[in-house]
Design an enzyme around this catalytic site. Structure first.
Site, mmCIF file in Angstrom:
data_model
loop_
_atom_site.group_PDB
_atom_site.id
_atom_site.type_symbol
_atom_site.label_atom_id
_atom_site.label_comp_id
_atom_site.label_asym_id
_atom_site.label_seq_id
_atom_site.Cartn_x
_atom_site.Cartn_y
_atom_site.Cartn_z
ATOM 1 N N HIS A 73 0.811 -1.202 -0.052
ATOM 2 C CA HIS A 73 0.045 -0.068 0.055
ATOM 3 C C HIS A 73 0.837 1.257 -0.001
ATOM 4 O O HIS A 73 1.558 1.509 0.823
ATOM 5 C CB HIS A 73 -1.099 0.061 1.086
ATOM 6 C CG HIS A 73 -2.090 -0.955 1.061
ATOM 7 N ND1 HIS A 73 -3.215 -0.926 2.111
ATOM 8 C CD2 HIS A 73 -2.388 -2.107 0.284
ATOM 9 C CE1 HIS A 73 -4.140 -1.876 1.632
ATOM 10 N NE2 HIS A 73 -3.496 -2.383 0.380
ATOM 11 N N TYR A 201 -9.404 5.119 7.577
ATOM 12 C CA TYR A 201 -9.829 5.489 8.799
ATOM 13 C C TYR A 201 -10.534 6.425 8.920
ATOM 14 O O TYR A 201 -10.345 7.613 8.409
ATOM 15 C CB TYR A 201 -8.287 5.954 9.545
ATOM 16 C CG TYR A 201 -7.196 4.958 9.832
ATOM 17 C CD1 TYR A 201 -6.430 4.630 8.698
ATOM 18 C CD2 TYR A 201 -7.080 4.272 10.978
ATOM 19 C CE1 TYR A 201 -5.381 3.795 8.875
ATOM 20 C CE2 TYR A 201 -5.821 3.277 11.237
ATOM 21 C CZ TYR A 201 -5.157 2.884 10.059
ATOM 22 O OH TYR A 201 -4.115 2.002 10.209
HETATM 23 C C1 PHB Z 1 -6.101 -4.626 10.802
HETATM 24 O O1 PHB Z 1 -6.154 -4.854 9.631
HETATM 25 O O2 PHB Z 1 -6.286 -5.398 11.458
HETATM 26 C C2 PHB Z 1 -5.642 -3.202 11.230
HETATM 27 C C3 PHB Z 1 -4.989 -2.519 10.208
HETATM 28 C C4 PHB Z 1 -4.626 -1.168 10.819
HETATM 29 C C5 PHB Z 1 -4.601 -0.604 11.777
HETATM 30 C C6 PHB Z 1 -5.263 -1.792 12.938
HETATM 31 C C7 PHB Z 1 -5.738 -2.844 12.461
HETATM 32 O O3 PHB Z 1 -4.307 0.322 12.172
#
Ligand code: PHB
Ligand code: FAD
Length: 393
Positions: A73, A201
């Site tokens: 990514h 996010y």
């Molecule tokens: C996940 O894919 O479980 C994951 C990805 C990013 C994060 C936390 C969990 O910040």
């Protein structure tokens, strides 16, 4: 009595990776794990690997499947105020991150250790460590109905937050730092294509949400939830409805839903113990520190500790010099505190802490500032992809 050079308590990613790297450098270890192999291999946890963690896994000769199956990514998105801000990690830092689940890392590590004939003891109960403040530490444990004793030069406490190693250290010899957050993450895993090819996010007035993945056909989604919530109160339909409400509209509109194959709630916590070394005992990974998952740092920090410790041990057995080992605590803690700070900051701008509209406005102002400032974006990006490693000497 059995003897090894390094007794490793815990067969999570820290313990397995440490034993693999020691093995490649001719150092003998025994790994003692409380749970069964199936249980350890089946835990769904972290998903994002920093560039430096990928390099360390390659150094441990584990890379083949990871390089084939990981998703690279170059960017990540923040959702807020009904829109989506893409952060070009690669353009800002020259680095990318890899999506490759902790479950897969653990599977690769177990396969590699077993192929090399490792001494891996699953379902070891009543593990107790003794004499780590002398030059003859010892580990006692029970396995298949018998009590065993293991003499060693060093003990690596890779036994996670609830492990026995940290608990054995006299309280006066260490200092704990802790922050408990007033919420948790409810996560599901589902065999549906991810809503976006990069992570999202999302800050929302209803609470935080995260869109992540494990592969092009397997998604991992989270929503912020109350600490007293129960998984049973979240049938799949309720989860999907809530997730969609917390995402920018165009993202929610393209969401593919389906039955969950795993669902769990994790509390959020920041925790650090100082120091990390007590005589011949070294605390590694979650045994020494916990960060809220928002920054995707937990597994990466564990790998960074392993990197410093295994190099120190190799140096010790090759040259007799304990200089690098003496700096273990100091070097690891500098990285740990920076990750604790980043994870705390990222958590604080993305989650709902209260109904206070002032606090929400401040978060939105910070996110708006980010979208207009290359300096602010670069700061986020360089922490997210992983800060550079510090030289041990
Ligand atoms: C996940 O894919 O479980 C994951 C990805 C990013 C994060 C936390 C969990 O910040
Ligand atoms: P662990 O993985 O905890 O391994 C410790 C091992 O020691 C375990 O196998 C345990 O069974 C064993 N053990 C414990 N006590 C004893 C004993 N007395 N004797 C013998 N063995 C013992 N990080 C992220 O970056 N992103 C995430 O989304 C994320 N989600 C998480 C969700 C949960 C529920 C948890 C608990 C953690 C999550 N983390 C996440 C953090 C990440 O998974 C950890 O940082 C990582 O597992 C640390 O690895 P470790 O080997 O140090 O500890």
């Amino acid at each position: 009595m059995a003897r090894t050079q390094v007794a490793i308590i815990g067969a999570g990613p820290s313990g397995l990776l440490l034993s693999q790297l020691l093995h490649l450098n001719g150092i003998d270890s025994v790994v003692l794990e409380r749970q069964s192999r199936e249980y350890v291999a089946g835990r769904i946890r972290a998903g994002v690997l920093e560039h430096g963690t990928v390099e360390l896994l390659l150094e441990a000769r584990l890379g083949e499947r990871m390089l084939r199956e990981r998703l690279v990514h170059d960017g990540v998105a923040l959702g807020f105020s009904g829109r989506s801000l893409r952060i070009d990690l690669h353009a800002l830092t020259g680095r990318s991150v890899s999506v490759y689940g902790q479950t897969e890392v653990t599977k690769d590590l177990i396969d590699a250790r077993i192929a090399a004939g490792a001494k891996l003891v699953y379902e070891a109960s009543d593990v107790a460590i003794e004499g780590f403040d002398t030059s003859h530490p010892k580990v006692r444990y029970r396995h298949e109905g018998r009590t065993h004793e293991l003499d060693c030069d060093f003990i690596a406490g890779c036994d996670g937050y609830h492990g026995v190693c940290r608990q054995t250290v006299p309280p006066g010899a260490m200092r704990n730092f802790e922050r408990i957050y007033p919420f948790g993450w409810l996560g599901i895993l589902a065999d549906v294509p991810p809503v976006s090819h990069e992570l999202i996010y999302s800050n929302h007035a209803r609470g935080f949400a995260l869109c992540s993945m494990r592969s092009p056909t397997r998604s991992r989604y989270y929503v912020q939830c109350g600490l007293d919530e129960k998984v049973e109160a979240w049938p799949d339909e309720r989860f999907w409805d809530e997730l969609k409400l917390r995402l920018p509209e165009e993202v929610a509109a393209s969401m593919v839903t389906g039955p969950s194959i795993e669902k769990s709630i994790a509390p959020l916590r920041s925790f650090v113990v100082e120091p990390l070394r007590f005589g011949q005992l070294f605390l590694v990974g979650d045994a020494a520190h916990i960060v809220p998952p928002t920054g995707a740092k937990g597994l990466n920090l564990a790998a960074a500790d392993v990197r410093v410790l295994y190099r120190g041990l190799v140096d010790f057995y090759r040259t007799g010099s304990a200089r690098a080992l003496e700096r273990y605590s100091e070097i690891c803690l500098r990285r740990i505190w920076k990750a604790v700070r980043f994870s705390w900051w990222f958590t604080s701008i993305m989650h709902k802490f209260s109904d206070d509209p002032f606090a929400h406005r401040l978060q939105l102002a910070e996110l708006d500032y980010l979208s207009g400032s290359t300096a602010a974006l670069t700061s986020l990006a360089e922490n997210y992809v992983g800060l550079p490693f510090e030289a041990a000497s």
